[in-house]
Motif scaffolding. Structure first.
Motif, PDB file in Angstrom:
ATOM      1  N   PHE A  78       0.835  -1.222   0.155  1.00 54.50           N
ATOM      2  CA  PHE A  78      -0.073   0.061  -0.052  1.00 54.50           C
ATOM      3  C   PHE A  78       0.809   1.386   0.004  1.00 54.50           C
ATOM      4  CE2 PHE A  78      -2.547   3.437   2.047  1.00 54.50           C
ATOM      5  CZ  PHE A  78      -3.845   3.146   1.868  1.00 54.50           C
ATOM      6  N   MET A  79       1.855   1.374   0.902  1.00 49.67           N
ATOM      7  CA  MET A  79       2.841   2.468   1.021  1.00 49.67           C
ATOM      8  C   MET A  79       3.584   2.836  -0.130  1.00 49.67           C
ATOM      9  SD  MET A  79       1.601   4.233   3.492  1.00 49.67           S
ATOM     10  CE  MET A  79       0.373   3.938   4.822  1.00 49.67           C
ATOM     11  N   MET A 126       1.897   3.986  -3.019  1.00 54.43           N
ATOM     12  CA  MET A 126       1.532   5.338  -2.772  1.00 54.43           C
ATOM     13  C   MET A 126       2.420   6.291  -2.930  1.00 54.43           C
ATOM     14  SD  MET A 126      -0.966   6.903   0.389  1.00 54.43           S
ATOM     15  CE  MET A 126      -2.375   6.556  -0.126  1.00 54.43           C
ATOM     16  N   VAL A 140       9.104   1.142  10.818  1.00 57.27           N
ATOM     17  CA  VAL A 140       9.121  -0.332  11.131  1.00 57.27           C
ATOM     18  C   VAL A 140       8.801  -1.310  10.051  1.00 57.27           C
ATOM     19  CG1 VAL A 140       7.297  -1.554  12.419  1.00 57.27           C
ATOM     20  CG2 VAL A 140       7.556   0.657  13.207  1.00 57.27           C
ATOM     21  N   LYS A 144       3.388   9.919   7.592  1.00 54.72           N
ATOM     22  CA  LYS A 144       2.105   9.191   7.330  1.00 54.72           C
ATOM     23  C   LYS A 144       1.123   9.766   8.044  1.00 54.72           C
ATOM     24  CE  LYS A 144       4.593   4.914   6.650  1.00 54.72           C
ATOM     25  NZ  LYS A 144       4.958   3.504   7.216  1.00 54.72           N
ATOM     26  N   PRO A 145      -0.158   9.834   7.338  1.00 55.28           N
ATOM     27  CA  PRO A 145      -0.576   9.727   6.186  1.00 55.28           C
ATOM     28  C   PRO A 145       0.239  10.710   5.351  1.00 55.28           C
ATOM     29  CG  PRO A 145      -2.338  10.526   7.331  1.00 55.28           C
ATOM     30  CD  PRO A 145      -1.171  10.172   8.505  1.00 55.28           C
ATOM     31  N   LYS A 194      -8.766   2.454  -5.493  1.00 56.98           N
ATOM     32  CA  LYS A 194      -7.665   1.546  -5.783  1.00 56.98           C
ATOM     33  C   LYS A 194      -7.057   1.234  -4.333  1.00 56.98           C
ATOM     34  CE  LYS A 194      -3.336   2.428  -7.222  1.00 56.98           C
ATOM     35  NZ  LYS A 194      -2.290   2.787  -8.002  1.00 56.98           N
ATOM     36  N   TYR A 195      -6.867   2.162  -3.550  1.00 60.39           N
ATOM     37  CA  TYR A 195      -6.126   2.121  -2.329  1.00 60.39           C
ATOM     38  C   TYR A 195      -6.975   1.379  -1.339  1.00 60.39           C
ATOM     39  CZ  TYR A 195      -2.003   4.427  -3.992  1.00 60.39           C
ATOM     40  OH  TYR A 195      -0.905   4.857  -4.765  1.00 60.39           O
ATOM     41  N   ILE A 230      -6.629  -2.041  -2.196  1.00 63.79           N
ATOM     42  CA  ILE A 230      -5.318  -2.796  -1.538  1.00 63.79           C
ATOM     43  C   ILE A 230      -5.209  -2.705  -0.159  1.00 63.79           C
ATOM     44  CG2 ILE A 230      -2.650  -2.278  -1.705  1.00 63.79           C
ATOM     45  CD1 ILE A 230      -3.022  -0.691  -4.100  1.00 63.79           C
ATOM     46  N   GLU A 279      -4.514  -6.150   2.246  1.00 61.76           N
ATOM     47  CA  GLU A 279      -3.438  -6.186   2.945  1.00 61.76           C
ATOM     48  C   GLU A 279      -3.889  -6.325   4.434  1.00 61.76           C
ATOM     49  OE1 GLU A 279       0.283  -4.209   2.786  1.00 61.76           O
ATOM     50  OE2 GLU A 279       0.074  -3.703   0.679  1.00 61.76           O
ATOM     51  N   ARG A 303       4.148  -4.987  14.379  1.00 61.80           N
ATOM     52  CA  ARG A 303       4.169  -4.349  13.266  1.00 61.80           C
ATOM     53  C   ARG A 303       3.052  -4.292  12.382  1.00 61.80           C
ATOM     54  NH1 ARG A 303       6.508  -7.193   9.993  1.00 61.80           N
ATOM     55  NH2 ARG A 303       6.841  -9.117  11.172  1.00 61.80           N
ATOM     56  N   MET A 304       2.319  -5.426  12.768  1.00 63.70           N
ATOM     57  CA  MET A 304       0.835  -5.408  11.736  1.00 63.70           C
ATOM     58  C   MET A 304      -0.015  -4.318  12.175  1.00 63.70           C
ATOM     59  SD  MET A 304       1.358  -8.057   9.551  1.00 63.70           S
ATOM     60  CE  MET A 304       3.004  -7.504   9.575  1.00 63.70           C
ATOM     61  N   HIS A 314       0.833  -1.554  13.433  1.00 60.80           N
ATOM     62  CA  HIS A 314       1.460  -0.359  12.902  1.00 60.80           C
ATOM     63  C   HIS A 314       1.057  -0.059  11.427  1.00 60.80           C
ATOM     64  CE1 HIS A 314       4.312   2.854  12.040  1.00 60.80           C
ATOM     65  NE2 HIS A 314       4.767   2.156  10.983  1.00 60.80           N
ATOM     66  N   SER A 315       1.233  -1.006  10.696  1.00 67.34           N
ATOM     67  CA  SER A 315       0.829  -1.034   9.402  1.00 67.34           C
ATOM     68  C   SER A 315      -0.558  -0.626   8.888  1.00 67.34           C
ATOM     69  CB  SER A 315       1.220  -2.457   8.564  1.00 67.34           C
ATOM     70  OG  SER A 315       1.065  -2.447   7.062  1.00 67.34           O
ATOM     71  N   LYS A 339      -2.692   0.705  11.006  1.00 62.82           N
ATOM     72  CA  LYS A 339      -2.736   2.175  11.434  1.00 62.82           C
ATOM     73  C   LYS A 339      -2.613   3.126  10.364  1.00 62.82           C
ATOM     74  CE  LYS A 339       0.554   4.291  13.341  1.00 62.82           C
ATOM     75  NZ  LYS A 339       1.392   4.937  14.044  1.00 62.82           N
ATOM     76  N   SER A 340      -1.320   2.798   9.675  1.00 62.57           N
ATOM     77  CA  SER A 340      -0.751   3.902   8.604  1.00 62.57           C
ATOM     78  C   SER A 340      -1.749   3.723   7.348  1.00 62.57           C
ATOM     79  CB  SER A 340       0.644   3.452   8.269  1.00 62.57           C
ATOM     80  OG  SER A 340       1.303   3.697   9.169  1.00 62.57           O
ATOM     81  N   MET A 341      -2.106   2.603   6.956  1.00 65.15           N
ATOM     82  CA  MET A 341      -2.777   2.482   5.906  1.00 65.15           C
ATOM     83  C   MET A 341      -4.396   3.355   5.978  1.00 65.15           C
ATOM     84  SD  MET A 341      -2.372  -1.408   4.122  1.00 65.15           S
ATOM     85  CE  MET A 341      -2.628  -2.193   5.749  1.00 65.15           C
ATOM     86  N   SER A 366      -4.195   6.915   6.012  1.00 73.32           N
ATOM     87  CA  SER A 366      -4.238   7.386   4.679  1.00 73.32           C
ATOM     88  C   SER A 366      -5.494   7.265   4.059  1.00 73.32           C
ATOM     89  CB  SER A 366      -3.329   6.422   3.953  1.00 73.32           C
ATOM     90  OG  SER A 366      -1.959   6.314   4.450  1.00 73.32           O
ATOM     91  N   LEU A 367      -6.398   6.689   4.300  1.00 76.35           N
ATOM     92  CA  LEU A 367      -7.659   6.546   3.747  1.00 76.35           C
ATOM     93  C   LEU A 367      -8.725   7.017   4.526  1.00 76.35           C
ATOM     94  CD1 LEU A 367      -7.349   2.813   2.310  1.00 76.35           C
ATOM     95  CD2 LEU A 367      -7.510   4.788   0.875  1.00 76.35           C
TER      96      LEU A 367
END
Lengths: 122, 151
Positions: free
Chosen positions: A12-13, A16, A55, A103-104, B7-8, B11, B15, B45-46, B48-49, B51-53, B56-57
């Motif tokens: 995803f990142m 982007m 991370v 991010k975002p 699209k995001y 994804i 993910e 890590r998961m 964190h990931s 959270k970031s995705m 972003s949306l």
């Protein structure tokens, strides 16, 4: 324009960042999905700039920065950070990373940061 | 410039499904060994990931919950282990809530904020978790089995 390596475990990142910076004329020469790959691909591809997530599995982005800069002190690395990672960003900057994006991602801010870093590196 | 959010979103759903599966597997691992370094790192890590995705949306309820879970796992990482079964139970509840929220995105339903008591328990120091969980269980038990009142 710059040859860029993107290091982030999230597709995803990576997509982007690619979508934000390719229209600026930069070429994405590689994508790393963990810190170990980031170090290996840096050696192999010698990019002008790396966007490095903090991370990541196998080796954190900060460890990867330290490893890359130990062999390539002039490497141009920009950290990708998120809310709550201020101390890790400080550690990366102290280790030699040039700047950071948060991010975002805000596309204009990402483009401006990379432009500033690349201009300083010239 | 504007990004192709459809699209995001697609994804993200792919993910997030992978991440939630890994988190579930990691929690089952921690059920057997509370000090499992690999599952602890995976959960951190998961979260964190996701959270970031989600941030972003603009999926703020998911980002908030994943952020709280990430912070909790940061503490667990520093401690080197999940403290006890009460802390593990909180993590299972957080995962269940995340799964429900991601399902809401997939079904195009409106996202509701995470349960405040869950967020509070995630944010509580681990020594408080056992007491909070006990109180919650007692409250649930009382509701399910009210004391008989003599007439």
């Amino acid at each position: 324009m710059a040859r860029v390596l993107i290091a982030d475990d999230a597709s995803f990142m990576r997509q982007m960042i690619r979508e934000i910076i390719e229209p600026e004329g930069h070429e994405i020469v590689g994508e790393a999905t963990n810190g170990v790959e980031a170090v290996e691909l840096f050696k192999e591809l010698a990019p002008d700039l790396v966007t490095m997530d903090i991370v990541m599995p196998k080796r954190s982005g900060i460890d990867a920065v330290k490893r890359i800069l130990a062999d390539h002190p002039s490497a141009c690395i920009v950290m990708c950070s998120a809310l709550g990672q201020e101390s890790l960003v400080m550690e990366a900057l102290q280790a030699g990373a040039r700047d950071f994006i948060v991010k975002p991602f805000k596309p204009d801010s990402v483009v401006a940061t990379l432009k500033k870093v690349l201009e300083k590196a010239d | 410039m504007s990004l192709d959010l459809a699209k995001y979103r697609r994804i993200f759903l792919e993910e997030a499904a992978d991440h939630l599966g890994e988190m579930s597997h990691a929690l089952l691992g921690l059920e057997k060994e509370l000090a499992g370094a690999e599952p602890i790192d995976t959960l951190f890590r998961m979260a964190h990931s996701i959270k970031s995705m989600a941030a972003s949306l603009g999926y703020e309820p998911i980002a908030d919950l994943a952020h709280k879970m990430e912070d909790r796992m940061e503490g667990v990482r520093r401690a080197g282990r999940v403290r006890d079964s009460a802390e593990l139970a909180i993590l299972f509840q957080a995962l269940e809530a995340l799964e429900a929220m991601v399902a809401a995105v997939a079904d195009e339903r409106e996202l509701q904020p995470a349960d405040e008591s869950l967020l509070a328990r995630l944010a509580a120091p681990s020594e408080d978790v056992a007491a909070a969980s006990q109180a919650m269980l007692s409250s649930a038990a009382s509701a399910a089995h009210p004391k008989k009142v003599r007439s």
